[in-house]
Design an enzyme around this catalytic site. Structure first.
Site, short mmCIF file in Angstrom:
data_model
loop_
_atom_site.label_atom_id
_atom_site.label_comp_id
_atom_site.label_asym_id
_atom_site.label_seq_id
_atom_site.Cartn_x
_atom_site.Cartn_y
_atom_site.Cartn_z
N GLU A 1 19.73 -18.64 2.93
CA GLU A 1 20.68 -19.21 3.87
C GLU A 1 20.53 -20.72 4.05
OE1 GLU A 1 20.52 -16.83 7.45
OE2 GLU A 1 21.39 -15.11 6.44
N GLU B 1 22.45 -9.44 2.77
CA GLU B 1 22.13 -9.11 4.17
C GLU B 1 23.40 -8.68 4.87
OE1 GLU B 1 20.13 -11.95 6.69
OE2 GLU B 1 18.70 -12.46 5.10
O1 IFM Z 1 17.17 -12.45 11.23
C1 IFM Z 1 18.07 -13.21 10.51
C2 IFM Z 1 17.52 -13.52 9.13
O2 IFM Z 1 16.31 -14.21 9.22
C3 IFM Z 1 18.49 -14.36 8.34
N1 IFM Z 1 19.81 -13.81 8.37
C4 IFM Z 1 20.35 -13.39 9.61
C5 IFM Z 1 19.38 -12.49 10.35
C6 IFM Z 1 19.98 -12.03 11.69
O3 IFM Z 1 20.23 -13.14 12.51
#
Ligand code: IFM
Length: 442
Positions: free
Chosen positions: A169, A353
């Site tokens: 990210e 994710e």
């Molecule tokens: O917990 C986070 C993760 O570290 C990165 N992506 C989003 C998740 C939820 O906020």
């Protein structure tokens, strides 16, 4: 409650997984890890709910075998984990911590022994404090340091990981942390943010080059996306939405795949980009084998007075998760389709994710999380629609295996398929874990 999509509803070879990250679960106080900018950020009043940090987290550092059994027990194919830079190189450079290397070595072997694909992410936000002292992501030297770290850890585990991606990210690493100030190092400075946006991509490219030099394959990038929707019908809201979308959703893909940055951002970014930035695209565009998309929600954007980007997020009408995030599965279909169309073509895409925070309820010793099952179901349906439209989606990864340290929100927001009691550290699979296991067996 059941998921309405089973494994057989997806193409042959489609992989299902779950994800975690080092600082959020391992317990950073263990095993000789060095201090990180998250430790100092959390220790500064006002930054993190109850000033909580990752010192103990889920104690995965000691309980990793039990946790990998849970991954395998759900019938998943893949486990996406991250390696902590500060655990491997406590000073951020130079000598490696043997205990740190041993830990990830055991973890990868433990995954393979359970028939799971190890999907490594090199950096998920715990920058070694000595590098933060030297300007962290604002300092161009970070890219060389990151390539060195990549080489050190991948010389140890790179022969056995199934896939690897440098940075989780980039938007969070750069914009959320240097412009919005919500994550470490907590800056609110456009010059710092713009330099971090560029240096994150440069570090990505140098890490890919370092891993190719080791002969590694199946290398990718993982970006996060938020569907940007105008809050009203005005041209001003449309323009503000475009600015939000350009910074969040298009900046990194444009750099990685087109070797340029969106025109929309250049008016504000140009004065702050480091000298000679254009020449870095040769490195940034190092070929990759797949792209990972992290997706959770949409945002409603209105124009607002003030300096660029002159926008405000306003509440939307859809049902929300415990994070206050609107549930908008159509956004996932949108990004899978638009990314393939505008940037990646035939390149394999993975949803790396997706998941929700929910106030799970305990009923007779069981953790009921019907909201999470419905959320996953709706997003799996979105993936199937993208597949039906011909988008080359190759896998879907749930965030997260365990309830864990949700950064500035501490331990209050639970994203896990498995409940963690943060007193006893006992793990209890939730209804969503069991529903996923049944769906994968179908
Ligand atoms: O917990 C986070 C993760 O570290 C990165 N992506 C989003 C998740 C939820 O906020």
């Amino acid at each position: 409650m059941e998921l309405s999509h089973g494994r057989s509803d997806f193409p042959e070879g489609f992989v299902f997984g779950t994800a975690t990250s080092a600082y959020q679960i391992e317990g950073h106080a263990f095993g000789g890890a060095g201090p990180t900018h998250w430790d100092t950020f959390a220790a500064t009043p006002g930054n993190v709910v109850r000033a909580e940090n990752g010192a103990r987290a889920c104690d995965h550092y000691h309980r990793w075998a039990e946790d990998l059994d849970l991954v395998a027990g759900a019938g998943l194919d893949l486990y996406r984990f991250s390696t902590s830079w500060a655990r491997i190189q406590p000073e951020g450079r130079g000598a490696a911590n043997p205990e740190g290397l041993d830990f990830y070595d055991r973890l990868v072997d433990g995954l393979l022994a359970r028939g799971l694909k190890p999907a490594a992410t090199l950096y998920h936000w715990e920058l070694p404090a000595p590098l933060a002292d030297r300007g962290g992501w604002q300092n161009r030297d970070i890219a060389a340091r990151f390539a060195e770290f990549t080489d050190v850890i991948m010389r140890r585990i790179g022969d056995r990981v199934w896939s690897a991606a440098p940075i989780n990210e980039p938007w969070c690493v750069a914009w959320l942390s240097h412009f919005l100030g919500h994550h470490a190092p907590g800056l609110r400075d456009i010059r710092a943010a713009v330099r971090a946006m560029h240096h994150v991509l440069l570090a990505h490219g140098q890490a890919i080059t370092a891993m190719r030099a080791l002969g590694m394959r199946n290398l990718g990038a993982v970006c996060n996306f938020e569907r940007a929707l105008p809050a009203d019908d005005s041209p001003a809201a449309a323009a503000a939405t475009d600015r939000y979308d350009a910074v969040y959703n298009r900046f990194f893909l444009s750099g990685l795949f087109h070797g340029r940055y969106p025109d929309t951002v250049m008016e504000a970014f140009a004065p702050h980009l480091p000298v000679g930035w254009e020449a870095d695209f040769d490195t940034i565009r190092a070929p990759i084998d797949w792209l990972g998309l992290n997706y959770y929600t949409c945002k409603r954007i209105a124009a607002a007075p003030g300096p660029w980007p002159a926008l405000a997020e306003v509440p939307g009408p859809l049902p929300k998760t415990e994070m206050g995030w609107e549930i908008h599965p159509e956004g996932l279909e949108h990004f899978l389709t638009a990314t393939a169309r505008d940037f990646t073509g035939d390149l394999p895409l993975y949803v790396t994710e997706n998941g929700m925070a929910a106030p799970d309820t305990r009923v007779a010793g069981r953790i009921e999380d019907a909201d999470r099952i419905a959320y996953l179901d709706a997003h799996l349906a979105a993936v199937r629609r993208a597949l039906a439209a011909g988008v080359p989606v190759r896998g879907y990864v749930v965030w997260s295996l365990l309830d864990n340290y949700e950064w500035a929100l501490g331990y209050a927001k639970r994203f896990g398929l498995v409940h963690v009691d943060f007193e006893s550290l006992q793990r209890t699979p939730k209804a969503s874990y069991h529903a996923l296991a049944r769906a994968l067996a179908r």
